[in-house]
Write an enzyme that holds these catalytic residues in place. Structure first.
Site, PDB file in Angstrom:
ATOM      1  N   LYS A  27      -2.183  -1.553  -3.770  1.00 38.62           N
ATOM      2  CA  LYS A  27      -3.050  -0.383  -3.699  1.00 38.62           C
ATOM      3  C   LYS A  27      -2.222   0.887  -3.764  1.00 38.62           C
ATOM      4  O   LYS A  27      -1.252   0.967  -3.019  1.00 38.62           O
ATOM      5  CB  LYS A  27      -3.823  -0.432  -2.379  1.00 38.62           C
ATOM      6  CG  LYS A  27      -4.684   0.772  -2.132  1.00 38.62           C
ATOM      7  CD  LYS A  27      -5.343   0.635  -0.791  1.00 38.62           C
ATOM      8  CE  LYS A  27      -6.189   1.856  -0.527  1.00 38.62           C
ATOM      9  NZ  LYS A  27      -6.745   1.840   0.789  1.00 38.62           N
TER      10      LYS A  27
ATOM     11  N   LYS B 195       0.866  -1.182   0.000  1.00 38.84           N
ATOM     12  CA  LYS B 195       0.000   0.000   0.000  1.00 38.84           C
ATOM     13  C   LYS B 195       0.900   1.229   0.000  1.00 38.84           C
ATOM     14  O   LYS B 195       1.708   1.427   0.902  1.00 38.84           O
ATOM     15  CB  LYS B 195      -0.908  -0.006   1.223  1.00 38.84           C
ATOM     16  CG  LYS B 195      -1.752   1.259   1.307  1.00 38.84           C
ATOM     17  CD  LYS B 195      -2.833   1.161   2.356  1.00 38.84           C
ATOM     18  CE  LYS B 195      -3.616   2.454   2.410  1.00 38.84           C
ATOM     19  NZ  LYS B 195      -4.683   2.418   3.416  1.00 38.84           N
TER      20      LYS B 195
END
Ligand code: PBG
Length: 324
Positions: free
Chosen positions: A247, A194
């Site tokens: 992400k 992320k």
């Protein structure tokens, strides 16, 4: 010319036959935003077509999505400022908004799967994913909060808990807490890679969860790095993750491919709020065809190697399929 690649592009039937990547509804997860109250449905200005729902209207929205064929949802709670504190205590209140919403959905739709977000930021008065002390994010103390939060979500009926906080050691800690409490069947979808991204803006508007001070760069990854994603993937795998996630998605297709090539776990990608907002803004201006852009983007994320996509487009894609 013996080789003429255009032969395989001559007609729609042939193009469909040689198509390498498919985009099925069953591979999509639809995020949902929840607020307190009754009979509420508030559109998020930076995410046209996406709303915050109170639990009663949320259940009706899930019903509409289920009828369109969506089976997996990722709910996120918007917590009023007065319920936030430094330690995100509301995040493990079993009677809180989030566990109540999980119970309400599972009661009405036992076959739906819920992927529940584990992170402090929606409940933190500092707007961070960890406990802040003297401007620093405390890793190991935060794990305790995440463990309690995941347990309450599992007790409420979550199928998959999804830690999005990026603390070190969280997967191992959550696995231990879940197993010790009899939740061996609850899976962990780790937000493995992320990145500290500018594209989270609309999501933070939706939840009012932006950091009050500083940024998230001591825990979310530097977007200039891809090998670092392999370190996170290795640790998450060793610690017991059932899914790895990348992400955001669009600026990170190479990272999706990297994890796909280096892991046999299912790979998820989060096509995040800012990626959605860009398409919507351009489409509203008539600058791109929104529907075509949606399908191209989602297909490209699948082509890069994502098995699963979390996307705000899930319902719109389902509607597109149903009228096709
Ligand atoms: C927070 C969290 C974020 C998103 C999902 N969980 C934002 C952040 O890290 O600030 C972003 C999702 C999106 O932008 O669509 N733990």
């Amino acid at each position: 010319m013996i080789r003429r690649p255009r032969r395989n592009r001559q007609t729609q039937a042939i193009r469909d036959m040689v198509q390498e990547t498919t985009l099925d509804l069953q591979d999509l997860i639809f995020p949902l935003f929840i607020i307190e109250g009754e009979n509420q449905k508030q559109e998020i200005p930076s995410m046209p077509g996406i709303y915050r729902y109170s639990i009663d209207t949320l259940v009706e929205e899930v019903r509409a999505c289920v009828e369109l064929g969506i089976k997996v949802f990722a709910p996120f709670p918007s917590i009023p400022e007065e319920k936030k504190d430094k330690y995100a205590k509301e995040s493990y209140n079993p009677e809180g908004l989030f566990p109540s919403a999980i119970r309400a959905i599972k009661k009405e739709f036992p076959d739906v799967a819920l992927v529940t977000d584990v992170a402090m930021d929606p409940y933190s008065s500092d707007g961070h994913d960890g406990i802040v002390e003297n401007g620093e994010i405390l890793n190991d103390e935060t794990l305790e909060v995440l463990g309690k939060m995941a347990l309450v979500q599992a007790q409420a009926g979550a199928d998959i808990v999804a830690p999005s906080d990026m603390m070190d050691g969280r997967i191992g800690h959550l696995r231990k807490v879940l197993d010790e409490n009899g939740f061996q069947k609850v899976a962990i979808m780790s937000y493995t890679a992320k990145y500290a991204s500018a594209f989270y803006g609309p999501f933070r508007d939706a939840l009012g969860s932006a950091p009050k001070a500083g940024d998230k760069k001591t825990y979310q990854m530097n977007y200039a790095n891809s090998r670092e994603a392999l370190i996170e993937a290795e640790l998450d795998t060793l610690e017991g993750a059932d899914y790895l996630m990348v992400k955001p998605a669009l600026s990170y297709l190479d990272v999706i491919k990297l994890l796909r090539d280096n892991s046999n776990l299912p790979i998820a990608a989060y096509n995040i709020s800012g990626e959605y907002a860009m398409v919507k803004a351009a489409a509203q201006n008539g600058w791109v065809d929104g529907e075509k852009a949606m399908i191209e983007i989602l297909t490209s994320i699948r082509r890069a190697g994502a098995d699963i996509i979390l996307t705000y487009f899930a319902k719109e894609y389902a509607q597109y399929l149903s009228k096709k």
